[in-house]
Write a protein that holds these residues in place. Structure first.
Motif, PDB file in Angstrom:
ATOM      1  N   THR A  46       0.838  -1.189   0.000  1.00  6.58           N
ATOM      2  CA  THR A  46       0.000   0.000   0.000  1.00  6.58           C
ATOM      3  C   THR A  46       0.875   1.241   0.000  1.00  6.58           C
ATOM      4  O   THR A  46       2.082   1.167   0.254  1.00  6.58           O
ATOM      5  N   ASN A  47       0.255   2.373  -0.287  1.00  6.56           N
ATOM      6  CA  ASN A  47       0.939   3.655  -0.141  1.00  6.56           C
ATOM      7  C   ASN A  47       0.226   4.444   0.951  1.00  6.56           C
ATOM      8  O   ASN A  47      -0.699   3.942   1.585  1.00  6.56           O
ATOM      9  N   ASN A  50      -3.723   5.018   0.742  1.00  5.01           N
ATOM     10  CA  ASN A  50      -4.591   3.834   0.758  1.00  5.01           C
ATOM     11  C   ASN A  50      -4.910   3.300  -0.635  1.00  5.01           C
ATOM     12  O   ASN A  50      -6.029   2.895  -0.916  1.00  5.01           O
ATOM     13  N   GLN A  51      -3.902   3.305  -1.490  1.00  7.83           N
ATOM     14  CA  GLN A  51      -3.979   2.601  -2.761  1.00  7.83           C
ATOM     15  C   GLN A  51      -3.253   1.280  -2.543  1.00  7.83           C
ATOM     16  O   GLN A  51      -2.241   1.234  -1.837  1.00  7.83           O
ATOM     17  N   TYR A  52      -3.756   0.219  -3.159  1.00  8.65           N
ATOM     18  CA  TYR A  52      -3.246  -1.119  -2.862  1.00  8.65           C
ATOM     19  C   TYR A  52      -2.708  -1.803  -4.115  1.00  8.65           C
ATOM     20  O   TYR A  52      -3.257  -1.646  -5.205  1.00  8.65           O
ATOM     21  N   TYR A  53      -1.653  -2.579  -3.912  1.00  2.00           N
ATOM     22  CA  TYR A  53      -0.988  -3.287  -4.990  1.00  2.00           C
ATOM     23  C   TYR A  53      -0.728  -4.725  -4.548  1.00  2.00           C
ATOM     24  O   TYR A  53      -0.239  -4.957  -3.441  1.00  2.00           O
ATOM     25  N   LEU A  77       6.036   2.793  -1.035  1.00  2.00           N
ATOM     26  CA  LEU A  77       5.179   1.611  -0.876  1.00  2.00           C
ATOM     27  C   LEU A  77       5.673   0.835   0.333  1.00  2.00           C
ATOM     28  O   LEU A  77       6.872   0.771   0.592  1.00  2.00           O
ATOM     29  N   ALA A  80       1.031  -3.786   3.470  1.00  2.00           N
ATOM     30  CA  ALA A  80      -0.250  -3.450   4.088  1.00  2.00           C
ATOM     31  C   ALA A  80      -0.439  -4.308   5.330  1.00  2.00           C
ATOM     32  O   ALA A  80       0.079  -5.422   5.425  1.00  2.00           O
ATOM     33  N   ARG A  84      -5.943  -4.753   6.912  1.00  2.00           N
ATOM     34  CA  ARG A  84      -6.323  -4.299   5.568  1.00  2.00           C
ATOM     35  C   ARG A  84      -6.423  -5.484   4.609  1.00  2.00           C
ATOM     36  O   ARG A  84      -7.307  -5.519   3.757  1.00  2.00           O
ATOM     37  N   VAL A 109      -7.513  -2.852  -5.616  1.00  2.00           N
ATOM     38  CA  VAL A 109      -6.192  -3.448  -5.777  1.00  2.00           C
ATOM     39  C   VAL A 109      -5.773  -3.453  -7.243  1.00  2.00           C
ATOM     40  O   VAL A 109      -6.525  -3.893  -8.112  1.00  2.00           O
TER      41      VAL A 109
END
Length: 155
Positions: A46-47, A50-53, A77, A80, A84, A109
């Protein structure tokens, strides 16, 4: 619809084995004796916004998180939290898998896939760490697109 219903609806061929619970790549080494494919390491990142990879790479490969952050145009990054992971993908640590996006109904995601996995059969968990599926790379992409998730290839 559950995971297996979705795989069957999409005519995705897979082989599956059941085994004792595994939580790390090291613990999962024995699985290769029973099912053919490339074992994958899956990392949920995550960054600060709250963007997820979900990063998918071959099990022995080391990830340069700083380089990956630059690739996706993010200043930072990090891993998470397990909370989460549970909330977004409904997964537990040790069960992280690209197939978990079936539970990400808000499409939060983005999947980042190592280029070296192309044209291979991949070994991934079917949302539990007591089973492993062998699925082709192309079928994984079909599943990701069906689930309406963004994905990128990285080197």
């Amino acid at each position: 619809m559950n995971l297996y219903e979705t795989l069957n609806q999409l005519n995705i061929q897979y082989k599956e084995i059941e085994h004792e619970a595994v939580y790390t790549v090291e613990q999962a080494q024995f699985i290769k004796k029973y099912i053919e494919g490339t074992r994958c390491k899956n990392l949920f990142l995550t960054n600060k916004k709250n963007q997820y990879y979900l990063v998918i790479l071959e099990e022995s490969k080391q990830l340069d998180i700083k380089k990956l952050a630059q690739l996706v145009n993010q200043p930072h990054l990090s891993f998470a939290s397990s909370q989460r992971l549970k909330r977004i993908l409904d997964l537990q640590p040790g069960s992280v898998t690209p197939l978990g996006i079936i539970n990400d109904k808000d499409n939060l995601v983005t999947l980042l896939i190592d280029k070296e996995l192309q044209n291979k059969n991949l070994l991934v968990h079917p949302n539990t760490n007591t089973k492993t599926l062998s699925i082709s790379y192309d079928d994984l992409i079909k599943f990701i697109e069906y689930e309406n998730h963004t994905w990128l290839i990285f080197e």
